[in-house]
Design an enzyme around this catalytic site. Sequence first.
Site, mmCIF file in Angstrom:
data_model
loop_
_atom_site.group_PDB
_atom_site.id
_atom_site.type_symbol
_atom_site.label_atom_id
_atom_site.label_comp_id
_atom_site.label_asym_id
_atom_site.label_seq_id
_atom_site.Cartn_x
_atom_site.Cartn_y
_atom_site.Cartn_z
ATOM 1 N N LYS A 61 0.816 -1.217 0.000
ATOM 2 C CA LYS A 61 0.000 0.000 0.000
ATOM 3 C C LYS A 61 0.848 1.264 0.000
ATOM 4 O O LYS A 61 0.344 2.345 -0.283
ATOM 5 C CB LYS A 61 -0.955 -0.018 1.177
HETATM 6 C C1 LIG Z 1 -4.571 -4.370 1.783
HETATM 7 C C2 LIG Z 1 -3.851 -5.641 1.750
HETATM 8 C C3 LIG Z 1 -4.285 -6.697 0.949
HETATM 9 C C4 LIG Z 1 -5.553 -6.621 0.137
HETATM 10 O O1 LIG Z 1 -5.453 -5.696 -0.912
HETATM 11 P P1 LIG Z 1 -6.795 -5.204 -1.645
HETATM 12 O O2 LIG Z 1 -6.330 -4.207 -2.648
HETATM 13 O O3 LIG Z 1 -7.635 -4.565 -0.569
HETATM 14 O O4 LIG Z 1 -7.439 -6.384 -2.202
HETATM 15 C C5 LIG Z 1 -3.525 -7.843 0.904
HETATM 16 N N1 LIG Z 1 -2.412 -7.977 1.644
HETATM 17 C C6 LIG Z 1 -1.969 -6.994 2.437
HETATM 18 C C7 LIG Z 1 -0.742 -7.218 3.245
HETATM 19 C C8 LIG Z 1 -2.668 -5.792 2.517
HETATM 20 O O5 LIG Z 1 -2.223 -4.823 3.306
#
Ligand SMILES: *Cc1c(COP(=O)(O)O)cnc(C)c1O
Length: 432
Positions: A107
Amino acid sequence: MLFHSLNHQSKAVSFKEATILGQAPDKGLYFPERIPKLSASFIRDIEKYSNEEIAMEVIRPYVSDDLSEDELLRIVTETVNFPIPLVSITEGISSLELFHGPTLAFKDIGARFMSRCLGAFVKDRAEKVTVLVATSGDTGGAVANGFYDVPGVEVVILYPSGKVSPVQEKQLTAMGKNIKALEVEGSFDDCQRMVKQAFTDVELNKKLFLTSANSINVARWLPQQFYYFFAWKQWNDKGNPPVICVPSGNFGNICAALLAHISGLPAKHFIAACNANDTIPRYLETALYQPSTAVATLSNAMDVAEPSNFIRILEIFQQQLPALKNRMSSTSITDEQTLDTIRKTYSKRHYLLDPHGAVGFISLEQYLDKHPHDNGYIVETAHPVKFPEAIRLATGMEVPIPDSLKSLLQQPKKSELIPASYPVLAEILSNI
Ligand SMILES: *Cc1c(COP(=O)(O)O)cnc(C)c1O
């Protein structure tokens, strides 16, 4: 490029407006009016391009003239300034490691891009912007880190009490300054519901300018395409494109992968790997959309019962379920399978997966068992150190803490414990 609302009641807006608004006034998600096509030569010769050049090529059509070439290049360069290697785990399965950024999760990429765009867009405004975000784990840290000390922007983060890991909690509560963390006595879906309610609260929105930093914001969603092209650049067997497996919760990351695919990214197939929260796997199987309530799992960043970005995936496939199923399948993996996969991959392959990556790994392994001529990669979305308990359960070992985390873990937690009640949130927001 204009972006229209998927609820079709609000007018189409520019990238700049879509970034500032987050969600359309009619509460729909913004979607680009057309999906750009990258040239065949760019895809073929991708190894000749730097990561910055690739990112510019991918994002420029969406941003249009809302940022100058220089400004966009600066933002893109700051967004991708850490390694994103494609590492081989087995003969058939590689790992695209997206956890080398400041908060050790994928993210960081979306949050860094969005915070810098928003910072550029609100520079000349008199009014402050308040970014309101619900997190199931990693969003909060990435957003806090990305927006820390950005002038003119206040950040309010809601997270479910006791349902994020200690490292995740510190990453979103230790910053202070313009970052306010609210610890909610409830689930992630409660947090998301409260955030949604704030956006529809007419009185509140007269008092302050609210925007979202969840993956529904186009400035977080779109840059997530970058690293699928970085992976293609590193993919050895260009004649046999990869099966791409994405651990999924809110489905923003896989949605970016599919968008990239429509723009020209080569891929054999996509897998949205879910934990016990299986709304989409069930939907693909039965064609009935019946979200259940979220259950807590070891891969807590994916504990989402109603994935907000799924509607964009349907739009990409023009609401044609068979076409979608042809390109993407979706799995549901138990915690037991997750632990088992972490254990086996570590002992046999000396690769330490985090619980989210493990959900991806087993899903891809199952797929490749049935498609022996294919190869693929998982998207490793977080560093295992963020989930020490799961690693301990699976392997009995402690993950060494990187130096960058040691000082963070010693800082005090600064958060406010609140009930899962909208009026309480509204009161806090009114006083910001
Ligand atoms: C947010 C997150 C996900 C999921 O991603 P999405 O875009 O919400 O599907 C998977 N793994 C980790 C470690 C995350 O922080």
